[in-house]
Design an enzyme around this catalytic site. Structure first.
Site, PDB file in Angstrom:
ATOM      1  N   ASN A   1       6.677 -29.865 -10.627  1.00  0.00           N
ATOM      2  CA  ASN A   1       5.434 -29.292 -11.170  1.00  0.00           C
ATOM      3  C   ASN A   1       4.803 -30.313 -12.118  1.00  0.00           C
ATOM      4  OD1 ASN A   1       6.556 -28.860 -13.920  1.00  0.00           O
ATOM      5  ND2 ASN A   1       7.919 -27.488 -12.799  1.00  0.00           N
TER       6      ASN A   1
ATOM      7  N   LYS B   1      15.880 -38.947   5.502  1.00  0.00           N
ATOM      8  CA  LYS B   1      14.461 -38.612   5.342  1.00  0.00           C
ATOM      9  C   LYS B   1      14.005 -37.680   6.479  1.00  0.00           C
ATOM     10  CE  LYS B   1      10.030 -40.847   5.071  1.00  0.00           C
ATOM     11  NZ  LYS B   1       9.317 -41.966   5.619  1.00  0.00           N
TER      12      LYS B   1
ATOM     13  N   ASP C   1      18.367 -18.767 -13.943  1.00  0.00           N
ATOM     14  CA  ASP C   1      17.390 -18.691 -15.039  1.00  0.00           C
ATOM     15  C   ASP C   1      18.129 -19.097 -16.314  1.00  0.00           C
ATOM     16  OD1 ASP C   1      15.862 -17.787 -17.260  1.00  0.00           O
ATOM     17  OD2 ASP C   1      14.665 -16.621 -15.853  1.00  0.00           O
ATOM     18  N   ILE C   2      17.884 -20.321 -16.764  1.00  0.00           N
ATOM     19  CA  ILE C   2      18.657 -20.909 -17.868  1.00  0.00           C
ATOM     20  C   ILE C   2      18.504 -20.077 -19.142  1.00  0.00           C
ATOM     21  CG2 ILE C   2      18.979 -23.000 -19.262  1.00  0.00           C
ATOM     22  CD1 ILE C   2      17.756 -24.574 -16.858  1.00  0.00           C
TER      23      ILE C   2
ATOM     24  N   LYS D   1       8.298 -10.880 -20.032  1.00  0.00           N
ATOM     25  CA  LYS D   1       9.350 -11.908 -20.098  1.00  0.00           C
ATOM     26  C   LYS D   1      10.127 -11.814 -21.410  1.00  0.00           C
ATOM     27  CE  LYS D   1       7.141 -15.101 -16.924  1.00  0.00           C
ATOM     28  NZ  LYS D   1       6.271 -16.247 -16.724  1.00  0.00           N
TER      29      LYS D   1
HETATM   30  O1  PMT Z   1       5.403 -30.301 -20.518  1.00  0.00           O
HETATM   31  P1  PMT Z   1       3.919 -30.185 -20.885  1.00  0.00           P
HETATM   32  O2  PMT Z   1       3.042 -30.959 -19.934  1.00  0.00           O
HETATM   33  O3  PMT Z   1       3.660 -30.519 -22.312  1.00  0.00           O
HETATM   34  O4  PMT Z   1       3.503 -28.654 -20.676  1.00  0.00           O
HETATM   35  C1  PMT Z   1       4.047 -27.676 -21.516  1.00  0.00           C
HETATM   36  C2  PMT Z   1       4.427 -26.432 -20.722  1.00  0.00           C
HETATM   37  C3  PMT Z   1       3.175 -25.780 -20.143  1.00  0.00           C
HETATM   38  C4  PMT Z   1       5.393 -26.780 -19.604  1.00  0.00           C
HETATM   39  C5  PMT Z   1       5.145 -25.477 -21.747  1.00  0.00           C
HETATM   40  O5  PMT Z   1       4.266 -25.164 -22.776  1.00  0.00           O
HETATM   41  C6  PMT Z   1       5.613 -24.201 -21.061  1.00  0.00           C
HETATM   42  O6  PMT Z   1       4.894 -23.232 -20.885  1.00  0.00           O
HETATM   43  N1  PMT Z   1       6.915 -24.200 -20.650  1.00  0.00           N
HETATM   44  C7  PMT Z   1       7.518 -23.127 -19.853  1.00  0.00           C
HETATM   45  C8  PMT Z   1       7.095 -23.264 -18.418  1.00  0.00           C
HETATM   46  C9  PMT Z   1       7.701 -22.178 -17.526  1.00  0.00           C
HETATM   47  O7  PMT Z   1       8.472 -22.494 -16.669  1.00  0.00           O
HETATM   48  O8  PMT Z   1       7.339 -20.954 -17.843  1.00  0.00           O
HETATM   49  P2  PMT Z   1       7.856 -19.613 -17.034  1.00  0.00           P
HETATM   50  O9  PMT Z   1       6.909 -18.561 -17.501  1.00  0.00           O
HETATM   51  O10 PMT Z   1       7.942 -19.880 -15.586  1.00  0.00           O
HETATM   52  O11 PMT Z   1       9.314 -19.382 -17.601  1.00  0.00           O
HETATM   53  C10 PMT Z   1       9.582 -18.548 -18.710  1.00  0.00           C
HETATM   54  C11 PMT Z   1      10.673 -19.161 -19.572  1.00  0.00           C
HETATM   55  O12 PMT Z   1      11.915 -19.186 -18.839  1.00  0.00           O
HETATM   56  C12 PMT Z   1      10.417 -20.576 -20.021  1.00  0.00           C
HETATM   57  O13 PMT Z   1      10.862 -20.682 -21.352  1.00  0.00           O
HETATM   58  C13 PMT Z   1      11.269 -21.420 -19.082  1.00  0.00           C
HETATM   59  O14 PMT Z   1      11.712 -22.633 -19.709  1.00  0.00           O
HETATM   60  C14 PMT Z   1      12.446 -20.495 -18.827  1.00  0.00           C
HETATM   61  N2  PMT Z   1      13.073 -20.686 -17.503  1.00  0.00           N
HETATM   62  C15 PMT Z   1      12.386 -20.449 -16.366  1.00  0.00           C
HETATM   63  C16 PMT Z   1      13.016 -20.579 -15.139  1.00  0.00           C
HETATM   64  C17 PMT Z   1      14.355 -20.995 -15.102  1.00  0.00           C
HETATM   65  N3  PMT Z   1      14.987 -21.149 -13.948  1.00  0.00           N
HETATM   66  N4  PMT Z   1      15.006 -21.231 -16.244  1.00  0.00           N
HETATM   67  C18 PMT Z   1      14.399 -21.096 -17.438  1.00  0.00           C
HETATM   68  O15 PMT Z   1      15.015 -21.337 -18.486  1.00  0.00           O
END
Ligand code: PMT
Length: 409
Positions: free
Chosen positions: A209, A288, A305-306, A336
């Site tokens: 992403n 590939k 989901d960490i 969330k």
């Molecule tokens: O890195 P930058 O370019 O500065 O951009 C910053 C950002 C937009 C990435 C940052 O501000 C942000 O929003 N990070 C979280 C992105 C995300 O994956 O959001 P989510 O809504 O999908 O996930 C919710 C939370 O669960 C997040 O804290 C994520 O880190 C966590 N997560 C999600 C999936 C996963 N498998 N494990 C996780 O820990």
């Protein structure tokens, strides 16, 4: 904080124009209680808010105001700049921040700041819109990059009737930070994830992403500056490692999961700023993938989901998540917050606008809405470095309150 802990002897207190100037006598008195000699320089506009005689009586020294005084101390600005171990400007106006940024020497205080070789601390106090104005924020950023320290501002009710960041820090906190005896996250271990993950499809291709890591790296730097021992688990990004931060570089979501779980039990606070891929390919092709078929279906499996895994641990740290949303920001973020059992979630809008500019992801600015089980708080758009400082302060204070509550119930 006591006298014996304090190596500073001479403090030059600069007072600029603002309603918070009425707190200057208390700052002088409290510094004197620490065995510090305080001399005061006030600007012309400060005189509209506090009397010279009051500051002179409390400090026990003449108050300095003019570059060229009438007596024989013609090199006053140089003398004062050399005398001071530290310069504290409290309250510091937006105008004075701008003067300092551009090297103006049009009054005694700005002139002696130019001549000073000692550390300079600014405690801003102004209307919240003035503080958030990009002109002020650019100036703050420039001064910070030159080593000028900022103490606050704090958030809350303002004299003008508005609410937000711009208040002078509470005097206890201001002096703790100024005397550097206690930092907000001293002794705390903070674990942070940042950046994207890459999920390999074959030896040369992957799913990822637009995360640049800027938000998570800025948080790591600010948490370290707040006194924390910081471990940053980072996906692949092009950023320098923040000073004095332990870095663990990973590529995939699985590697990020392993690195976080290895560090989570020791952590007091966990901040998940990474954009972890939710899915990864079921099989990674050894060679590939050939473009022989007209359609190619990828089979994906859900990644762990960490954040949820950490917040479900028995001995869990204080958990803060981010919510990256393209729609229904508030509803999705609150969902969330509850589902992932978090103490706080920081929601940002992500995607590209009509002009193709990135929002949230891969941008130097961000605009967030913070939700906790107790309520919510919105911050205007600002540079990620400045936002990170405000978020770290908020996280530290929320953590402290929760910790106090846990130990009094
Ligand atoms: O890195 P930058 O370019 O500065 O951009 C910053 C950002 C937009 C990435 C940052 O501000 C942000 O929003 N990070 C979280 C992105 C995300 O994956 O959001 P989510 O809504 O999908 O996930 C919710 C939370 O669960 C997040 O804290 C994520 O880190 C966590 N997560 C999600 C999936 C996963 N498998 N494990 C996780 O820990």
């Amino acid at each position: 904080m006591n006298k014996s802990q304090n190596p500073t002897h001479n403090v030059l207190l600069g007072v600029t124009g603002g309603i918070a100037a009425y707190k200057s006598p208390e700052i002088i008195r409290r510094l004197q209680e620490l065995g510090i000699t305080v001399r005061v320089v006030m600007t012309e506009s400060a005189e509209k808010f506090i009397g010279e005689v009051t500051l002179q009586a409390i400090s026990g020294h003449p108050v300095y105001k003019d570059i060229f005084s009438s007596d024989d101390r013609v090199m006053e600005h140089i003398d004062l700049a050399r005398w001071a171990d530290k310069i504290l400007i409290a309250p510091c106006s937006a105008d004075f921040i701008a003067k300092l940024t551009h090297g103006f020497a049009d009054n005694l205080l700005s002139t002696l700041c130019l001549a000073a070789e000692c550390p300079i601390f600014l405690a801003p106090a102004m209307n919240q819109a003035m503080w958030h104005n990009l002109a002020t924020q650019d100036n703050v950023e420039k001064l910070k990059s030159r080593g000028v320290e900022f103490l606050g501002p704090a958030a809350g009710n303002q004299a003008c009737g508005e609410v937000g960041y711009g208040r002078l820090l509470e005097i206890n906190q201001l002096l703790d930070e100024f005397c550097n005896t206690e930092k907000l996250l001293s002794g705390k271990k903070v674990l942070i994830t940042a950046g994207p993950t890459q999920e390999a499809l074959d030896p040369v291709r992957y799913i990822t992403n637009h995360s640049s890591g800027k938000m998570g790296y800025a948080l790591a730097q600010q948490a370290q500056r707040a006194g924390a021992e910081v471990t940053l688990v980072s996906g692949p990004v092009h950023l320098p490692t923040p000073n004095q931060v332990n870095i663990v570089n990973v590529i995939s979501a699985k590697q990020m999961y392993d690195a976080v779980m290895e560090n989570a039990e020791q952590a007091d606070i966990f901040i998940a700023a990474a954009a972890v891929a939710d899915y990864s390919p079921v099989d990674i092709a050894e060679q590939k993938i050939k473009k022989s078929q007209s359609e190619l279906n990828l089979e994906l499996k859900k990644n762990p989901d960490i954040l949820s895994e950490v917040s479900s641990m028995d001995n869990r740290p204080f958990c803060i998540g981010f919510a990256a949303e393209t729609e229904n920001l508030e509803t999705n973020a609150k969902e969330k917050l509850t589902r992932k059992k978090l103490e706080m979630i920081i929601a940002n809008r992500v995607g590209q606008n009509e002009s193709g500019e990135y929002k949230g992801f891969n941008s130097d600015q961000n605009k967030v809405h913070i939700f906790t089980p107790m309520g919510s708080h919105e911050l205007p758009e600002m540079k990620k470095s400045i936002l990170a400082k405000q978020l770290v302060e908020l996280i530290a204070l929320t953590y402290e309150k929760a910790y106090e509550k846990k130990h009094t119930t």
